[in-house]
Design a protein around this motif. Structure first.
Motif, PDB file in Angstrom:
ATOM      1  N   MET A 150       0.731  -1.175  -0.021  1.00 28.93           N
ATOM      2  CA  MET A 150       0.022  -0.065   0.114  1.00 28.93           C
ATOM      3  C   MET A 150       0.936   1.453   0.161  1.00 28.93           C
ATOM      4  N   ALA A 151       0.496   2.141  -0.806  1.00 28.89           N
ATOM      5  CA  ALA A 151       1.495   3.541  -1.098  1.00 28.89           C
ATOM      6  C   ALA A 151       0.942   4.158   0.285  1.00 28.89           C
ATOM      7  N   ARG A 152       2.347   4.755   0.674  1.00 28.80           N
ATOM      8  CA  ARG A 152       2.000   5.527   2.132  1.00 28.80           C
ATOM      9  C   ARG A 152       2.658   6.952   1.469  1.00 28.80           C
ATOM     10  N   LYS A 153       2.291   7.828   0.254  1.00 24.13           N
ATOM     11  CA  LYS A 153       2.758   8.644  -0.091  1.00 24.13           C
ATOM     12  C   LYS A 153       2.283  10.169   0.603  1.00 24.13           C
ATOM     13  N   ARG A 154       3.345  10.801   1.274  1.00 21.87           N
ATOM     14  CA  ARG A 154       3.177  11.927   2.179  1.00 21.87           C
ATOM     15  C   ARG A 154       3.672  13.069   1.278  1.00 21.87           C
ATOM     16  N   SER A 155       2.952  14.269   1.330  1.00 18.63           N
ATOM     17  CA  SER A 155       3.649  15.525   0.745  1.00 18.63           C
ATOM     18  C   SER A 155       3.550  16.560   1.998  1.00 18.63           C
ATOM     19  N   PRO A 156       4.374  17.456   1.822  1.00 18.32           N
ATOM     20  CA  PRO A 156       4.292  18.700   2.676  1.00 18.32           C
ATOM     21  C   PRO A 156       3.205  19.382   2.409  1.00 18.32           C
ATOM     22  N   LEU A 157       2.928  20.183   3.325  1.00 18.40           N
ATOM     23  CA  LEU A 157       1.759  21.188   3.251  1.00 18.40           C
ATOM     24  C   LEU A 157       2.612  22.584   2.482  1.00 18.40           C
ATOM     25  N   SER A 158       1.781  23.111   1.815  1.00 17.79           N
ATOM     26  CA  SER A 158       2.221  24.475   1.507  1.00 17.79           C
ATOM     27  C   SER A 158       2.086  25.448   2.503  1.00 17.79           C
ATOM     28  N   PRO A 159       2.615  26.725   2.496  1.00 21.03           N
ATOM     29  CA  PRO A 159       2.334  27.624   3.656  1.00 21.03           C
ATOM     30  C   PRO A 159       1.115  27.953   3.941  1.00 21.03           C
ATOM     31  N   ASP A 160       0.217  28.202   2.637  1.00 19.01           N
ATOM     32  CA  ASP A 160      -0.881  28.661   2.956  1.00 19.01           C
ATOM     33  C   ASP A 160      -1.803  27.449   3.683  1.00 19.01           C
ATOM     34  N   GLU A 208      -5.983  10.503  -0.161  1.00 18.86           N
ATOM     35  CA  GLU A 208      -6.786   9.044  -0.212  1.00 18.86           C
ATOM     36  C   GLU A 208      -5.857   8.010   0.662  1.00 18.86           C
ATOM     37  N   MET A 209      -5.550   8.723   1.869  1.00 20.08           N
ATOM     38  CA  MET A 209      -4.625   7.503   2.828  1.00 20.08           C
ATOM     39  C   MET A 209      -5.133   6.048   2.987  1.00 20.08           C
ATOM     40  N   TYR A 210      -4.184   5.213   2.777  1.00 23.74           N
ATOM     41  CA  TYR A 210      -4.576   3.744   2.898  1.00 23.74           C
ATOM     42  C   TYR A 210      -5.713   3.501   1.753  1.00 23.74           C
ATOM     43  N   THR A 253      -8.649  14.113   1.871  1.00 21.14           N
ATOM     44  CA  THR A 253      -7.375  14.303   2.510  1.00 21.14           C
ATOM     45  C   THR A 253      -7.126  14.136   3.952  1.00 21.14           C
ATOM     46  N   THR A 254      -6.024  13.505   4.400  1.00 21.20           N
ATOM     47  CA  THR A 254      -5.795  13.628   5.765  1.00 21.20           C
ATOM     48  C   THR A 254      -4.403  14.419   6.024  1.00 21.20           C
ATOM     49  N   HIS A 255      -4.495  15.007   7.092  1.00 16.67           N
ATOM     50  CA  HIS A 255      -3.380  15.683   7.555  1.00 16.67           C
ATOM     51  C   HIS A 255      -2.731  15.114   8.874  1.00 16.67           C
ATOM     52  N   LEU A 256      -1.285  14.967   9.051  1.00 10.54           N
ATOM     53  CA  LEU A 256      -0.771  14.508  10.065  1.00 10.54           C
ATOM     54  C   LEU A 256       0.167  15.348  10.646  1.00 10.54           C
ATOM     55  N   LEU A 257       0.030  15.839  11.864  1.00  5.33           N
ATOM     56  CA  LEU A 257       0.974  16.573  12.658  1.00  5.33           C
ATOM     57  C   LEU A 257       1.682  15.712  13.346  1.00  5.33           C
ATOM     58  N   GLN A 258       2.918  15.491  13.115  1.00  4.45           N
ATOM     59  CA  GLN A 258       3.821  14.746  13.909  1.00  4.45           C
ATOM     60  C   GLN A 258       4.604  15.567  14.982  1.00  4.45           C
ATOM     61  N   MET A 259       4.307  14.985  16.200  1.00  4.71           N
ATOM     62  CA  MET A 259       4.716  15.995  17.385  1.00  4.71           C
ATOM     63  C   MET A 259       5.822  15.462  17.944  1.00  4.71           C
ATOM     64  N   PHE A 260       6.336  14.451  17.627  1.00  6.56           N
ATOM     65  CA  PHE A 260       7.877  14.144  18.143  1.00  6.56           C
ATOM     66  C   PHE A 260       8.634  13.653  17.273  1.00  6.56           C
ATOM     67  N   GLU A 261      10.012  13.896  17.383  1.00 13.88           N
ATOM     68  CA  GLU A 261      11.080  13.556  16.574  1.00 13.88           C
ATOM     69  C   GLU A 261      11.264  12.149  16.709  1.00 13.88           C
ATOM     70  N   ASP A 262      12.005  11.337  15.699  1.00 17.11           N
ATOM     71  CA  ASP A 262      12.308   9.951  15.917  1.00 17.11           C
ATOM     72  C   ASP A 262      13.105   9.686  17.139  1.00 17.11           C
ATOM     73  N   GLY A 263      12.674   8.928  17.986  1.00 20.50           N
ATOM     74  CA  GLY A 263      13.563   8.422  19.124  1.00 20.50           C
ATOM     75  C   GLY A 263      13.353   9.368  20.234  1.00 20.50           C
ATOM     76  N   GLU A 264      12.158  10.317  20.159  1.00 21.77           N
ATOM     77  CA  GLU A 264      12.049  11.023  21.467  1.00 21.77           C
ATOM     78  C   GLU A 264      11.320  10.389  22.566  1.00 21.77           C
ATOM     79  N   LEU A 265      10.390   9.413  22.167  1.00 22.30           N
ATOM     80  CA  LEU A 265       9.670   8.437  23.239  1.00 22.30           C
ATOM     81  C   LEU A 265      10.154   7.047  22.922  1.00 22.30           C
ATOM     82  N   VAL A 266      10.252   6.351  24.181  1.00 21.50           N
ATOM     83  CA  VAL A 266      10.662   5.051  24.095  1.00 21.50           C
ATOM     84  C   VAL A 266       9.404   4.223  23.647  1.00 21.50           C
ATOM     85  N   ASN A 267       9.694   3.427  22.886  1.00 22.92           N
ATOM     86  CA  ASN A 267       9.039   2.420  22.402  1.00 22.92           C
ATOM     87  C   ASN A 267       7.934   2.965  21.352  1.00 22.92           C
TER      88      ASN A 267
END
Length: 171
Positions: A1-11, A46-48, A53-67
């Motif tokens: 299944m494609a997991r294509k992400r794209s950044p948001l424009s400033p607007d 068309e997520m999954y 449209t689905t927007h995701l706000l990632q709140m943590f960097e990789d490795g910031e939270l255990v497990n």
């Protein structure tokens, strides 16, 4: 299944921030760090295999939270927007949804050919999935459906063992 992400424009980012600011505070107070907002914004069409449209706000960097793999707000902006059926079993993960705002339908099934079970969701609803079960979610209400998503590695998997032995972000 494609997991294509794209950044948001400033607007798009400005519109999404305004939408969220009107209903909640998305500030993270991470131990030992200055308060901050999302570390990354993603947009998925068309997520999954879902719709809209689905927007995701990632709140943590990789490795910031255990497990932890994901701690993110998932925003389905309009009625009918959905994230289609998907599993976390292929990545040895468990996932938890906490509905922060809006109304929707949560769907789950034991395997791809199984009949889906449907659960109405609203602010405060919590759902979980693990193993090879599949789940999906759809916005059915007049306002954005906002879900906080926590995805963790299954106990005893190579990911969680690396985290336990080496600490977050050091595997």
């Amino acid at each position: 299944m494609a997991r294509k992400r794209s950044p948001l424009s400033p607007d798009e980012k400005q519109r999404l921030d305004a939408l969220l600011d009107a209903v909640m505070d998305t500030t993270v107070h991470h131990y030992g760090a200055e308060p901050r907002s999302a570390v990354r914004y993603d947009k998925r069409e068309e997520m999954y295999g879902g719709s809209g449209t689905t927007h995701l706000l990632q709140m943590f960097e990789d490795g910031e939270l255990v497990n932890n793999r994901i701690g993110a707000y998932m925003v389905l902006p309009t009625r009918g927007d959905s994230a289609g059926f998907h599993t976390h079993g292929d990545r040895n993960e468990q996932e938890l949804y906490v509905v922060m705002r809006g109304e929707g339908t949560y769907l789950e099934k034991d395997h791809a050919e199984a009949e889906a079970r449907s659960v109405p969701i609203e602010e405060g609803t919590i759902t979980t999935v693990r193993g090879n079960a599949l789940h999906a979610v759809r916005n059915t209400g007049p306002e954005p459906l906002i879900i906080f998503v926590i995805t963790t590695f299954e106990p005893g998997t190579p990911h969680s063992q690396d985290q336990e032995q080496h600490g977050p972000g050091q595997s």
